[in-house]
Design an enzyme around this catalytic site. Structure first.
Site, short mmCIF file in Angstrom:
data_model
loop_
_atom_site.label_atom_id
_atom_site.label_comp_id
_atom_site.label_asym_id
_atom_site.label_seq_id
_atom_site.Cartn_x
_atom_site.Cartn_y
_atom_site.Cartn_z
N TRP A 1 -16.44 -8.28 3.11
CA TRP A 1 -15.60 -7.99 4.27
C TRP A 1 -16.28 -8.45 5.56
O TRP A 1 -15.85 -8.12 6.65
CB TRP A 1 -15.25 -6.49 4.33
N ARG B 1 -15.50 -13.97 -4.33
CA ARG B 1 -14.17 -13.35 -4.23
C ARG B 1 -13.06 -14.32 -4.62
O ARG B 1 -12.06 -13.92 -5.23
CB ARG B 1 -13.97 -12.84 -2.80
N ASN C 1 0.89 -1.17 0.00
CA ASN C 1 0.00 0.00 0.00
C ASN C 1 0.93 1.21 0.00
O ASN C 1 1.15 1.85 1.01
CB ASN C 1 -0.88 0.02 1.25
N GLU D 1 -8.05 -3.11 -3.51
CA GLU D 1 -8.38 -2.48 -2.23
C GLU D 1 -8.22 -0.96 -2.28
O GLU D 1 -7.62 -0.34 -1.40
CB GLU D 1 -7.55 -3.09 -1.09
N ASP E 1 -7.05 -14.86 1.05
CA ASP E 1 -6.12 -13.95 1.71
C ASP E 1 -5.46 -14.56 2.93
O ASP E 1 -5.81 -14.20 4.06
CB ASP E 1 -6.88 -12.66 2.12
N GLU F 1 3.41 -15.78 -3.10
CA GLU F 1 3.58 -14.85 -1.98
C GLU F 1 3.05 -15.57 -0.74
O GLU F 1 1.88 -15.93 -0.67
CB GLU F 1 2.78 -13.56 -2.24
N ARG G 1 1.22 -7.77 -8.45
CA ARG G 1 0.40 -8.65 -7.60
C ARG G 1 -0.95 -9.00 -8.23
O ARG G 1 -1.58 -8.16 -8.88
CB ARG G 1 0.17 -8.00 -6.25
N GLU H 1 -0.81 -12.54 10.33
CA GLU H 1 -1.99 -11.68 10.30
C GLU H 1 -3.24 -12.43 10.74
O GLU H 1 -4.06 -11.89 11.46
CB GLU H 1 -2.18 -11.12 8.88
O1 GCW Z 1 -6.27 -8.50 3.24
C1 GCW Z 1 -5.34 -7.62 3.15
C2 GCW Z 1 -4.73 -7.20 4.44
C3 GCW Z 1 -4.10 -5.86 4.16
C4 GCW Z 1 -3.03 -6.05 3.08
C5 GCW Z 1 -3.67 -6.72 1.87
C6 GCW Z 1 -2.69 -7.01 0.76
C7 GCW Z 1 -1.06 -4.80 2.57
O2 GCW Z 1 -5.68 -7.11 5.44
O3 GCW Z 1 -3.57 -5.36 5.33
O4 GCW Z 1 -2.45 -4.83 2.73
O5 GCW Z 1 -4.28 -7.90 2.26
O6 GCW Z 1 -2.12 -8.09 0.79
O7 GCW Z 1 -2.49 -6.17 -0.09
#
Ligand code: GCW
Length: 706
Positions: A549, A341, A216, A297, A370, A392, A330, A398
């Site tokens: 979400w 999703r 980000n 996002e 995710d 990745e 990505r 997390e």
């Molecule tokens: O689901 C999300 C995470 C974000 C993260 C994103 C991603 C870096 O909650 O915090 O942002 O994945 O991988 O881009």
């Protein structure tokens, strides 16, 4: 105080400080090694300026208190550390063997010649020498060095890198070990000694690249001011052969350069990127390239201008190409549409297969959603045949208890690597689709989202270091077993005593499945509390929030049953997998039970393979998870006499948190899902100790968990 007393005091103080057991030395604890384990070496032949020679000397001195003489000739018991340029190395005629291990590979050999025994660590490159030396030292540290050594190693991925999700203000997205280790406000004037230590630790496990900032990304990272700071970090990491890469924000030309837009088809935009890239390479001649999160996002990207991901990636690739730089683009994309999703990355990227430049590699999270506690592999692996893909993985936890829970991730990653995509018939594992075995592309790479921060022990939890270690080891060789890696790490980090090693290895190997059990067994996913991803909140409902979400989107519990129907009667996500996998997943009878609720909405009364109903099995799984953590506590408490009190108490207190959290997860999920199943929790398992209504009121203060 007289002078000699002062010196003595200083000596004791320094010994004491050296032995402060705060975990800061990671697995590189040579002071703890028994000098008897050292090989029969009496001199070194090699370039004293070589980092490999220096690292060997440092370790040798830490173990034995003495350094080794460096000689130019070979005598008995010489250790030769050299590339093919070294004339002694040439005299052994190893060219064919060196060719086989490639640029970063190495050979370690004991050779008898003319009544002399010499040990060789040789490679085509300085990087390879350093990896070879750390291998030799690992054998010393783990007591595995034998008299005759004959090792040839070659990394299975060319680029092995960490992704830091570190922000320029010092915070870390999803970072659970304190603030970022990059001290942007002090740079470029002050250089933290930790940068070198970081480089050394990474080199010791074969990592050769790092992305310094969060995906980000803000445009600010590309300002001259920041690039000068980046240059200083790159200079510190270079001696350890670690290349620096940056995450970029796709709108940088407009936001930094003041251009009208950031459209990849706009000549001025292309020119801006070329200029920026040239500026970077003037400062950092071996700069690695860019990592890009675009149209994901809320971040900008080429789709803002009606262009594709390939258009955006190729524009950057063209700017980087003259310098040998690469783009990691990505595939983590999903939009708030009615489409499942889990299907969206494939839908967006498959039409672009083959349209990316050779210096672009598409970076794909292990699973389609995710980093959930357990996911099937992303169907992009094995499907995109004409585009290089890099996995990745997430080293930071997390979704696995942050740095409070002991969860060894090598087991999860091994399951991922070994998953069969069937893209080229049986045995087309994910690993083989990405390491060059099945598809041959000019790039092969793997990334892990780092769990490193400013905590004294680097990662928050002493055992979280094992995940950093394991990532490096598997990036080098995904064929290593989780067992080998756990044992190696334990021996290097704690002690050689088998009474400690054996139960701890087992605990580490069981820990991922344990966490899956008490959090999200049987394929459940994303039932976390709103935003922070730590505790359970399967009931979470925020008015107006994006449905994808919210936990309900994923668990779909109702009076009939629970789970996400991704079969051909549901979202059809199964069709993104190759046969026969898609049929296995599609059929409730053949779908692996650990992914059952990922692919199926299953009636509460469904009979599982062991004869239990789904509801009962769910209850037993949660309970098993809780009981397993209690066993970890017992195992750990028994280890007290084998290790230092500081690390013992730290881990002990974290296990208490983990145990309480496991009960919290179990009670929250079972009491909540029970409101749908209407069935009793089997009477032979532990009763809930919470009220559902109380659990619903918990609002976590994240400050305690970051
Ligand atoms: O689901 C999300 C995470 C974000 C993260 C994103 C991603 C870096 O909650 O915090 O942002 O994945 O991988 O881009």
């Amino acid at each position: 105080m007289n002078k000699s007393l002062g010196v003595l005091l200083l000596f004791y103080l320094s010994v004491f400080c050296l032995h402060a057991e705060d975990g800061s030395r990671l697995w590189l604890r040579f002071q703890a090694v028994n000098a008897e384990n050292l090989p029969g070496i009496t001199s070194i032949n090699g370039n004293p300026a070589s980092m490999a020679v220096q690292e060997f000397q440092t370790a040798w001195t830490e173990i034995s208190g003495k350094s080794l003489p460096v000689t130019s000739k070979l005598t008995d018991k010489t250790l030769v550390i050299g590339t093919a340029k070294n004339k002694n190395v040439r005299s052994f005629g190893l060219n064919a063997e060196l060719d086989k291990v490639g640029r970063e590979g190495y050979l370690i050999k004991t050779i008898q010649r003319r009544n002399q025994t010499v040990t060789l660590v040789v490679s085509e490159s300085e990087n390879g020498l350093l990896y070879g030396i750390f291998h030799l030292l690992r054998l010393v540290q783990t007591g595995q060095l034998t008299e005759q050594v004959d090792i040839a190693e070659k990394p299975l991925y060319d680029i092995r890198m960490l992704n830091h999700w570190d922000n320029l203000n010092g915070t870390v997205e999803r970072g659970y070990a304190g603030y970022s280790i990059w001290k942007w406000d002090e740079l470029p004037n002050h250089i933290s000694p930790q940068y070198r230590e970081y480089g050394r630790a990474n080199a010791s496990v074969g990592i050769n690249g790092t992305v310094l900032n969060n995906v980000n990304a803000t445009p600010q990272i590309l300002t001259t001011e920041y690039l000068e700071k980046v240059k200083m970090i790159a200079d510190e990491l270079r001696p350890y052969h670690i290349k620096v890469y940056l995450s970029i924000n796709f709108s940088s030309p407009a936001e930094l350069g003041g251009l009208e837009n950031s459209d990849p088809f706009n000549d001025d935009v292309q020119k801006w990127w070329r200029g920026k890239v040239n500026e970077i390479y003037r400062l950092i001649p071996d700069f690695g390239g860019f990592l890009v999160k675009a149209n994901s996002e809320g971040l900008p990207g080429p789709q803002d201008y009606g262009r594709t991901h390939a258009d955006g990636a190729n524009m950057l690739a063209d700017a980087l190409n003259p310098h040998g730089g690469i783009v990691m683009w990505r595939a983590f994309v999903y939009h708030p549409t009615n489409e499942d999703r889990a299907k969206q990355a494939c839908q967006e990227f498959m039409p672009l297969d083959g349209k990316f430049r050779d210096n672009v590699i598409v970076q794909v999270k292990n699973g389609p959603i995710d980093f959930q506690p357990r996911e099937p592999f992303s169907p992009l692996f094995g499907a995109m045949k004409h585009t290089a893909l890099m996995p990745e993985l997430q080293i930071t936890q997390e979704y696995l208890g942050f740095s409070n829970h002991l969860v060894f991730l090598a087991t999860q990653w091994k399951e991922f690597f070994e998953s069969d995509t069937y893209c080229n018939g049986k045995n087309s594992t994910v690993a083989k689709t990405t390491d060059g075995t099945i598809f041959s592309h000019s790039l092969s790479a793997i990334a892990g989202v780092a769990n490193i921060g400013q905590d004294a022990n680097w990662c928050g939890h002493h055992f979280a270091q094992a995940n950093w270690y394991a990532f490096g080891r598997l990036a080098w060789n995904h064929e290593l077993t989780a067992d080998e890696i756990a044992e190696e790490w334990l021996r290097m980090t704690f002690t050689q005593q088998n009474d400690f090693i054996v139960p701890m290895t087992q605990m580490m190997l069981d820990s991922w499945k344990t966490a899956v059990n008490y959090m999200m067994p049987l394929g459940l996913h994303h039932i976390f509390a709103w935003d922070h991803h730590y505790g359970p909140e399967p009931w979470c409902d925020i008015p107006g929030a994006r449905p994808d979400w919210l936990p309900k989107y994923y668990h779909n519990a109702d009076e009939k049953g629970i789970g996400f129907d991704r079969t051909t009667n549901g979202s059809d996500a199964v069709l993104q997998y190759h046969p026969p996998l898609k049929d296995h997943f599609n059929d409730i009878g053949t779908c692996p039970e650990n992914l059952l609720l990922w692919f199926h909405h299953v009636p509460w009364n469904h009979t599982m393979k062991n004869g239990r109903t789904l509801w009962n099995e769910l209850c037993y799984r949660y309970d098993t998870g809780v009981q397993q953590v209690r066993e970890f506590q017992k195992t750990w408490d028994k280890a007290e006499s084998y290790i230092d009190g500081e690390r013992f108490r730290h881990v002990q207190s974290r296990l208490k948190i983990q145990s309480r959290d496991a009960v919290w997860w179990k009670d929250a999920c079972l009491l909540y899902f029970q409101t749908y199943s209407g069935k009793p929790i089997p009477y032979d398992i532990e009763r809930p100790v919470h009220e559902l209504n109380d659990l619903k009121k918990i609002k976590l203060d994240l400050r305690h968990h970051n």
